[in-house]
Every structure is written in C-alpha cells, then in structure tokens.
Design an enzyme around this catalytic site. Structure first.
Site, PDB file in Angstrom:
ATOM      1  CB  SER A 472      30.233   2.583  17.726  1.00  0.00           C
ATOM      2  OG  SER A 472      30.265   1.647  18.772  1.00  0.00           O
ATOM      3  CG  ASP A 483      20.387  12.480  25.903  1.00  0.00           C
ATOM      4  OD1 ASP A 483      19.724  13.044  25.006  1.00  0.00           O
ATOM      5  OD2 ASP A 483      20.575  11.251  25.938  1.00  0.00           O
ATOM      6  CE  LYS A 498      29.273  -1.240  15.762  1.00  0.00           C
ATOM      7  NZ  LYS A 498      29.376  -1.150  17.234  1.00  0.00           N
TER       8      LYS A 498
END
Length: 718
Positions: A472, A483, A498
């Site tokens: 999560s 990224d 998740k």
C-alpha cells in the site's frame, strides 16, 4: 481524494433509506441489532465501494465457503452430517443477506458451540493416556484437502492424530536435548522416555485448555463479526467490518497511542498479569505496578472495587483504560504474595515501537543513516493536527542525520503494511522538489496528489528497502521514488501488490437514537491508486531495481494470491520531471547485481528459498517415532546446510544518534530495544548490500591535472 471521500459521505448521509434505520430502535434486542448491522453494511458497501460485487448465487457460494473454512479451518469440529445440513443454504445466503435473515448464522453458531463442548471431552480423554509411538500410521496436515469426519469415532481419531503429531515432535525435541546434556556432562541423569512422554501430554493439555479458554472468552457477537467478514471479503480482501474492540485496536495501530495506564496485559490462568510496562507511561512513572503483578480487582477512582478474576481479558482492559486525567485503582497480587492497591492517573500512552527510528553506520570511511519506518502512521483523531505523524517524524530524523554529516540514507519499509495516504505523499515530498506523487481513481474520476512544497529535506544518495510484505503506502513511496529516478529500490522481486485505498467509516454516525450500543466500523475500499507513470501497483506491486534473493519468495503470500483481489489496470501518466542527478544509477545497479550473483550468502538464500518451496507440498508425516526421527534427521541434515543464513554477521557497527543516547541514560528499556535492533542490523545482509549501493552512488572526488580548477587547488566532482 479528500473531495471524493466527502462525496461518498454525502451520498450515504442523504439517503432516505439509511435514516430508516433510526426507526423504532429502542426495543430492539441483539438479533435486531444483527439485522440492523447487516442492512446498514449492505447499503453502505453497495453505495460506497469502488467496484461492488453482485450479490447473487456465486456471491453466496463464496460467503459459504469462506465462512465454514473460518469456523473450522482444521476440520476438527464439524462432522460431514453438519456440513450436509449447512450446504442446503449454500445458494441462499445472498437472499438471507437481502432479507436480513439470520437462520444460517444461528444454525452454524449453535452447532459450533455444541461441537466445541464435545471436543473438550475428546482431547482431555485422548491426553489422559500415553501414546503408542511404535504403531505404523501417518497423518496428513493438509486440512484444505481433507474430508470432514463421517462420524464421531472418525472425528476422535482425527483429534488423536492431530495431537499426536504435536506431542511426537515435542518428544523427539526433548530427547535430543537430553542426549546433548548427557554428552556435555556424562554424570547427567537423563529423564526417561516415559517421563518425557508424560511432559509432552501435560504441555499439550495446557496449550489446548488455553486455546479453548480463549475461544470461550469470545462472545456471540465476535462470531457474528466473523460471519460478516466472510461477506465483506467477497468484495475485496481489504474491505472488512470492525467490531467495536477491533476498531479501537485499529485506531491505536494507526496513531501509535492510546489513553490508559501504559501496561501490556496477558491472561494467566484465571488472572490478568502485567507482562510489560510501557516506558514513559503512567504505570511506569508511578513505580508501584510491576511486571508479573496479578490484577485481582479494578476500581474507578473512589468507586467500589470490582473483582476481575476469571473475567475476559478484553473486558478487564476496558475497565482499566479510560480518559486522560481520570484515576483507576488496581488491587494486585505481588510476586511475594502480598496484596496492594495501586492508584494510577490515566494519561496518553505512546507505543514507541510504532514510530520511526534511525541509526548511524560507518562504511569505507563514510557515514550513512538508516531510517526504519514500521507504518505510515497518523493520528487521525487529533483534529488540531499536532499528533504523531510519520511524515513529520521522518523529516526530523532526516534533519538529525544531516547534522550527523551522513553521506547517504537507506529508508527501510520492509514489512510496512501501509497506513495514511496523505502521510506517504508528504514523505515522498521530502526527497523531491515538487510534483505528483500518486494518482487516485474513484469511478471515472481521477485525482493527482502532489507534493507542493519546493523544499527538499534530503537531496543526497537514497536507497529504499522493500520486501514482499511492503504494501500500500510503502508501494506508493517506492513507486514514486522509482519513477522519478530519485533513488534505487532494493529488495524482493516485487512488493505485496495492494493498489487500493480504504476509508474507515464509523457506522454509529448513520443511526439515530439507537440503544443498541456501539455498531463498530466498516473499512471500505473506495479508490484505486496508480503510479505517476500510469501503472497500477495492484497485483504487480513495485519491482525492485536490485532484486535480492528472499527465503520466502516462492510462497503464496501476496495480493495476487488472494481469492477476491481486484484486477490490475493502467491509466494515463501524470506529467513529472525525472531527477537530474541519477547518472550513477545504472552502474550502481549493475554493480549490485554482480555482487549478489557472486555472493555465497545470497546464493545460499536463493537455494534455501527453492528448498522451502519444494517442501510446501510435503504434508504427510509418519506417527511412528522411528520413522519420524529418520524424516526429521533428513530435514535437519539439509537445514544445517542453510545455517550460515542465520549465523551471518557483517562487519558493520550501528549506533544511535546523540539524542537517543541521552534518552538511554534514563530509559534502560530503550537501550535494550536499540541494542536488539542494532544486533539484527549487524546480521542483515540486505542492509549491508543497501549500504554497498549507497557507496556506489557517492560522488567521487577526482583530480583533473590539465584543468585550471586543479591549478587553483580545486577538486571537481565526477
């Protein structure tokens, strides 16, 4: 995201259907409370869930399967005749849910209580006589594939074998200990096999009595919560109902604090025992309550003391907890047998192990910082905003590490199951200038959550450590750092996977004038989140830049292994600018991969992972002691090969920051906890390799002889 949640609340609150729940509640009894709860949950989940499941016969089959498995996972209570009776309702549970019908639940609950009482007699009878470990028989511990017992005789035999495999394992372990003692001391008088066998049965009886004692403490409403959660899990693995006590525990886990006396309690026979005092808490400050004290009575201030011997642990805890500033008086039995009354003024208690902690380590003449984040905690109840917040605490630790002149930071989110979405956005923002951190989708609407603060707390080399249980919020952080190419992600092949967002809704706010007590809360999946590159982390997780072998890599423990997990998808990327100081990333990653491939310890871990996976299907054990010993000796012989994994120790020395060293002078328990943590870091090859990666990311100072900068006595960073 906040806007979308407000909309959800508005939808629920404005519904005329919902306020129908407030009618005629004064005379309701518990069954009516259960019906109200089912109606309320069904309505809220259908209106608010990200992608609500269709409540039909397939839904009913799923509820039936999950609920029966949860009631009797080892198939030691129900007979096949019970299952035959239950199965008549397998396709009717959707209708019962819509009609608020409790027939199936009442039937299974009553039958379970009856079978549990029968089972107490069964295991006590089995353990009253010695086992014969010489007969030829075996036992398959794969309960999922086992059939239910056809009759009581077969059920008794299953109990016998279940207990026997446990006592046999304990017996052979005890025999090994006796043999080792005899080798160490030839004069040692070994216990006989008869005595050891008796000890194992006594230990097993005690364990089963404690287990059944715990189950006896459960109320009907606890079992009903289990039934409700078998319904909730059909929507997705993270939508669940919190009974009132569970909601309280969830709040404590999220905030890391509660109001009470600051003592950890446990059941000991009929008593409640103080197992630990939390440093800094009221009980610790008062110095009268001690570890090992048995609580006999509880009184509120000057009220009449109430006898709590034999009472459920959760009920005793309720009586001891209370508002800050109020007094509780505990009558306790001390270790020396004396009885004392201990008055304690309740206060805010912080659970220190919930919070961020950091350590310093030197390597190759450079200093590095390690920050461990166990959870993305945030005090959601504190409307003033001055409660504990992981983002604020991380910022403080980063500042402390900067003042210690570290050359790089490892942020460890291994085993971090997540927490507050707002907190992870703030934490990611500590390492970038500004920009999007995560995308959140509700229905057809998408929202991008940004770091808007242009300040960068740390712009130096950064490594994020993850494993298969990083979930999560941990995955949002790792994905954003990856990224942006702001840091290097090291750890398991992929994280948990998740990619959904939940909100906890207090169900009491939707019911007016109810005398039915606390209805608990619903944790509801309302959104999915996506990386800023558009990909979901759902099922796929975050793939590490540097994959380090993991002993449990091949076991089915991730989101993708859940029966009702939501699917993976992708949306458009958000506009973002990649970090411009990452020229060393590719080489650092290549160096790390090479080190890992050539490292004996990592290769051994990979081999061990494959062996553990191969053993996952070995479910049948001989109950003949001679054959069992042979099987265990073979396993032990193989396991010895992997002992270096456990025995591994690096040459690094981990130390606390100055502020913490000062705290240790007044808190010996803090010193002990940090020493344990530092010891575990010194045995952690994953941390060692993360530091190697930081080493490779360092800007090296080189001399360029033909450049004017050198002539001026300057050095140039490569």
């Amino acid at each position: 995201m906040k806007k979308n949640f407000v909309k959800l609340i508005a939808i629920v609150c404005l519904s005329t259907s919902l306020f129908a729940f407030a009618v005629n509640t004064k005379k309701r009894v518990d069954p009516e409370r259960d019906k109200l709860l089912l109606e309320l949950l069904t309505f809220v989940i259908q209106k608010g869930h990200y992608n609500p499941a269709v409540i039909d016969d397939n839904f009913s089959k799923g509820v039936y399967k999950d609920y029966i498995a949860a009631l009797d996972p080892s198939k030691r209570f129900f007979l096949q005749s019970d299952i035959n009776e239950f199965s008549k309702y397998e396709l009717e549970l959707d209708d019962q849910l819509n009609n608020k019908d409790l027939i199936f639940f009442n039937l299974t609950y009553d039958r379970l209580m009856f079978r549990m009482e029968e089972s107490k007699k069964i295991f006590k009878d089995i353990l009253s006589t010695p086992f014969d470990y010489k007969i030829e028989e075996d036992f398959d511990v794969n309960y999922d594939k086992a059939a239910y017992a056809k009759n009581t005789a077969e059920l008794k035999d299953r109990w016998r074998k279940q207990i026997k495999i446990s006592t046999l394992s304990a017996l052979t372990d005890k025999q090994k200990v006796e043999e080792a003692e005899k080798i160490k001391n030839p004069n040692y008088v070994s216990k006989s096999d008869l005595d050891l066998e008796k000890e194992t049965r006594e230990s097993s009886l005690k364990s089963l009595n404690e287990s059944f004692g715990f189950m006896n403490d459960l109320k009907r409403e606890d079992w009903f919560a289990l039934y409700i959660n078998s319904i909730m899990s059909q929507f997705d693995p993270h939508t669940s109902y919190f009974a009132p006590e569970e909601k309280e525990r969830f709040d404590v886990s999220m905030s890391g604090k509660f109001e009470g006396i600051g003592a950890q309690l446990q059941k000991k026979n009929n008593y409640v025992e103080v197992s630990e005092l939390i440093f800094g808490g009221p009980a610790w400050r008062g110095k009268q309550l001690e570890k090992g004290d048995l609580i006999i009575k509880v009184a509120q201030s000057n009220g009449v003391p109430e006898d709590v011997v034999g009472m459920r642990l959760s009920d005793v805890i309720k009586k001891i907890k209370g508002q800050k500033g109020s007094e509780v008086r505990l009558t306790v039995k001390k270790a020396d047998g004396t009885i004392q009354v201990v008055p304690i003024i309740r206060d805010i208690v912080e659970i220190e192990e919930t919070y961020v902690k950091s350590s310093l380590v030197e390597k190759n003449g450079l200093k590095y910082g390690i920050i461990y984040l166990p959870k993305f905690y945030k005090d959601l109840e504190n409307i003033e905003g001055d409660g504990r917040d992981a983002a604020k605490d991380i910022a403080i630790e980063v500042d402390r590490l900067k003042k210690a002149d570290v050359n790089g930071i490892v942020l460890d989110v291994r085993d971090d199951g997540g927490g507050s979405l707002a907190t992870v956005v703030d934490i990611a923002g500590l390492f970038i200038k500004d920009g999007p951190i995560v995308q959140v989708k509700s229905g057809d609407k998408k929202e991008i959550l940004y770091d808007t603060d242009k300040k960068i707390e740390w712009d130096g080399p950064l490594v994020i450590m993850v494993n298969e249980f990083s979930a999560s919020a941990s995955e949002i952080l790792a994905a954003a750092i990856q990224d942006y190419k702001r840091g290097i992600i090291v750890g398991s092949k992929q994280t948990y996977g998740k990619g959904t967002v939940q909100r906890v809704l207090d169900l009491n706010q939707y019911v007016q004038n109810s005398t039915l007590g606390d209805l608990g809360a619903l944790k509801l999946t309302i959104q999915k989140f996506y990386r800023i590159d558009g990909g979901s982390t759902q099922l796929e997780g975050v793939r590490s830049d540097v994959v380090m072998p993991d002993r449990y890599e091949y076991l089915k423990m991730r989101e993708r292994d859940e029966a009702h997990a939501m699917s993976w998808d992708k949306i458009d990327a958000a506009p973002y600018t990649v970090w411009n100081d990452n020229a060393k990333f590719d080489q650092a990653i290549a160096n790390s991969r090479k080190r890992i491939s050539e490292n004996f310890q990592f290769n051994l871990i990979e081999e061990n992972a494959k062996w553990i996976d191969s053993r996952s299907n070995d479910n049948t054990y001989s109950l003949n002691i001679d054959k069992f010993r042979v099987e265990q000796n073979e396993i032990d012989a193989i396991a010895k090969k992997y002992q270096p994994i456990v025995d591994y120790k690096n040459d690094l020395n981990f130390t606390s920051l100055p502020y913490e060293l000062e705290g240790m002078n007044i808190d010996p328990s803090l010193k002990e906890k940090r020493e344990r943590w530092h010891e575990s870091l010194s045995k952690d090859i994953y941390v060692e390799e993360a530091l190697n990666v930081l080493d490779d990311l360092q800007p090296r100072l080189i001399v360029k002889h033909n450049m004017p900068e050198f002539k001026k006595g300057k050095l140039v960073k490569s």
